[in-house]
Motif scaffolding. Structure first.
Motif, PDB file in Angstrom:
ATOM      1  N   ALA A  78       0.829  -1.206   0.000  1.00  0.00           N
ATOM      2  CA  ALA A  78       0.000   0.000   0.000  1.00  0.00           C
ATOM      3  C   ALA A  78       0.862   1.254   0.000  1.00  0.00           C
ATOM      4  CB  ALA A  78      -0.933  -0.009   1.212  1.00  0.00           C
ATOM      5  N   ALA A  79       1.899   1.274   0.837  1.00  0.00           N
ATOM      6  CA  ALA A  79       2.800   2.431   0.889  1.00  0.00           C
ATOM      7  C   ALA A  79       3.533   2.598  -0.430  1.00  0.00           C
ATOM      8  CB  ALA A  79       3.792   2.276   2.035  1.00  0.00           C
TER       9      ALA A  79
ATOM     10  N   GLU B 158       2.166   6.607  -6.976  1.00  0.00           N
ATOM     11  CA  GLU B 158       1.199   7.578  -7.485  1.00  0.00           C
ATOM     12  C   GLU B 158       1.729   9.001  -7.330  1.00  0.00           C
ATOM     13  OE1 GLU B 158      -1.337   7.311  -9.236  1.00  0.00           O
ATOM     14  OE2 GLU B 158      -2.139   5.294  -8.992  1.00  0.00           O
ATOM     15  N   ALA B 159       2.402   9.269  -6.214  1.00  0.00           N
ATOM     16  CA  ALA B 159       2.977  10.597  -6.003  1.00  0.00           C
ATOM     17  C   ALA B 159       4.060  10.891  -7.031  1.00  0.00           C
ATOM     18  CB  ALA B 159       3.537  10.706  -4.584  1.00  0.00           C
ATOM     19  N   MET B 160       4.880   9.879  -7.373  1.00  0.00           N
ATOM     20  CA  MET B 160       5.928  10.086  -8.362  1.00  0.00           C
ATOM     21  C   MET B 160       5.342  10.279  -9.757  1.00  0.00           C
ATOM     22  SD  MET B 160       8.812  10.385  -6.959  1.00  0.00           S
ATOM     23  CE  MET B 160       9.566  10.549  -8.579  1.00  0.00           C
ATOM     24  N   LEU B 161       4.278   9.545 -10.084  1.00  0.00           N
ATOM     25  CA  LEU B 161       3.617   9.759 -11.374  1.00  0.00           C
ATOM     26  C   LEU B 161       3.052  11.169 -11.458  1.00  0.00           C
ATOM     27  CD1 LEU B 161       1.845   6.304 -11.818  1.00  0.00           C
ATOM     28  CD2 LEU B 161       3.583   7.277 -13.343  1.00  0.00           C
ATOM     29  N   GLU B 162       2.504  11.655 -10.364  1.00  0.00           N
ATOM     30  CA  GLU B 162       2.020  13.041 -10.316  1.00  0.00           C
ATOM     31  C   GLU B 162       3.169  14.013 -10.556  1.00  0.00           C
ATOM     32  OE1 GLU B 162      -0.662  16.047 -10.057  1.00  0.00           O
ATOM     33  OE2 GLU B 162      -1.261  13.962  -9.698  1.00  0.00           O
TER      34      GLU B 162
ATOM     35  N   VAL C 134      11.729   6.649  -7.330  1.00  0.00           N
ATOM     36  CA  VAL C 134      10.684   6.394  -6.336  1.00  0.00           C
ATOM     37  C   VAL C 134      11.251   5.974  -4.984  1.00  0.00           C
ATOM     38  CG1 VAL C 134      10.315   3.952  -6.933  1.00  0.00           C
ATOM     39  CG2 VAL C 134       8.406   5.343  -6.057  1.00  0.00           C
ATOM     40  N   HIS C 135      12.391   5.308  -4.976  1.00  0.00           N
ATOM     41  CA  HIS C 135      12.966   4.836  -3.716  1.00  0.00           C
ATOM     42  C   HIS C 135      14.040   5.779  -3.178  1.00  0.00           C
ATOM     43  CE1 HIS C 135      15.405   3.405  -6.979  1.00  0.00           C
ATOM     44  NE2 HIS C 135      16.302   2.842  -6.206  1.00  0.00           N
ATOM     45  N   ARG C 136      14.079   7.000  -3.742  1.00  0.00           N
ATOM     46  CA  ARG C 136      14.988   8.051  -3.302  1.00  0.00           C
ATOM     47  C   ARG C 136      16.444   7.563  -3.270  1.00  0.00           C
ATOM     48  NH1 ARG C 136      10.441   8.646   0.180  1.00  0.00           N
ATOM     49  NH2 ARG C 136       9.334  10.609  -0.160  1.00  0.00           N
TER      50      ARG C 136
END
Length: 228
Positions: free
Chosen positions: A119-120, A126-130, A160-162
């Motif tokens: 879920a996380a 989704e935040a990265m796609l935004e 995404v994984h910084r």
């Protein structure tokens, strides 16, 4: 803007290929947090090989590579694989977006490989796609996207994984000039905003121009280009 923390440190690196043929030797490189370095050079000089060595996918004949203080050569294969998953992002020219996964699942992949919290991972994806201008399209598939959009998905997945280190191999080679310019701006901004070290190999002067430094790879290592 970069800071004083060195995230990538390369010392006395050398590599030959069967023949034998020397690709490069005496290679030295430091890349700081928030810094993007472009590496140019003629075909066959070993630009992609160098990226693979920096990612721990190939081994140098001599010298060392350290990522955020961890020396790759001191790790066994299991530990090296874990470091790649956790600390390195790679943007390939051919995108490598998996067609049977949604865009969200593609972007979340680096997270799902190291964490059981699906879920996380989905929320972060989704935040990265935004962030790359593809918000609300996470349920779509690669077949619905243009080349530029696919490359934006690849950048989102790489970030995404910084990771401490982001590597890009000809990231705009398949794109038209206008789309390439947008992708490069996005990539450079992401490196700087995420305080990562970025290394991009390219044959394109236009692509190299967006970097903080441009280095030319030759047999005797890297030389900074001054004619900018």
């Amino acid at each position: 803007m970069q800071d004083d923390r060195t995230l990538l440190a390369v010392r006395a690196l050398g590599k030959s290929v069967p023949g034998p043929r020397l690709l490069f030797q005496h290679l030295e490189l430091d890349v700081g947090a928030g810094e993007l370095v472009a590496i140019i050079g003629e075909s066959g000089v070993g630009k992609s090989t160098l990226l693979n060595i920096l990612a721990g996918l190939d081994e140098a004949d001599e010298g060392s590579v350290a990522i955020d203080g961890t020396v790759l050569g001191a790790l066994d294969e299991t530990a090296r694989t874990r470091l790649r998953r956790e600390r390195i992002g790679f943007v390939f020219q051919a995108f490598h977006i998996l067609p049977y996964l949604t865009l969200q699942q593609n972007v979340a992949l680096p997270l799902t490989l190291v964490s059981p919290d699906a879920a996380a991972a989905g929320t972060r994806a989704e935040a990265m796609l935004e962030a790359v201008g593809l918000g609300g399209r996470g349920d779509g598939y690669a077949r619905d996207l243009s080349g530029g959009e696919l490359q934006r998905v690849a950048i989102a997945r790489a970030l995404v994984h910084r990771p401490a280190l982001i590597l890009a191999d000809e990231p705009t080679g398949n794109l038209d000039p206008e789309t390439a310019a947008r992708v490069l701006s996005l990539f450079a901004g992401a490196v700087r905003d995420n305080r990562a070290a970025g290394v991009m190999v390219t044959h394109s002067d236009a692509s190299a121009a967006i970097a903080d430094r441009v280095l030319t790879l030759g047999r005797d290592g890297l030389v900074e280009r001054r004619d900018r």
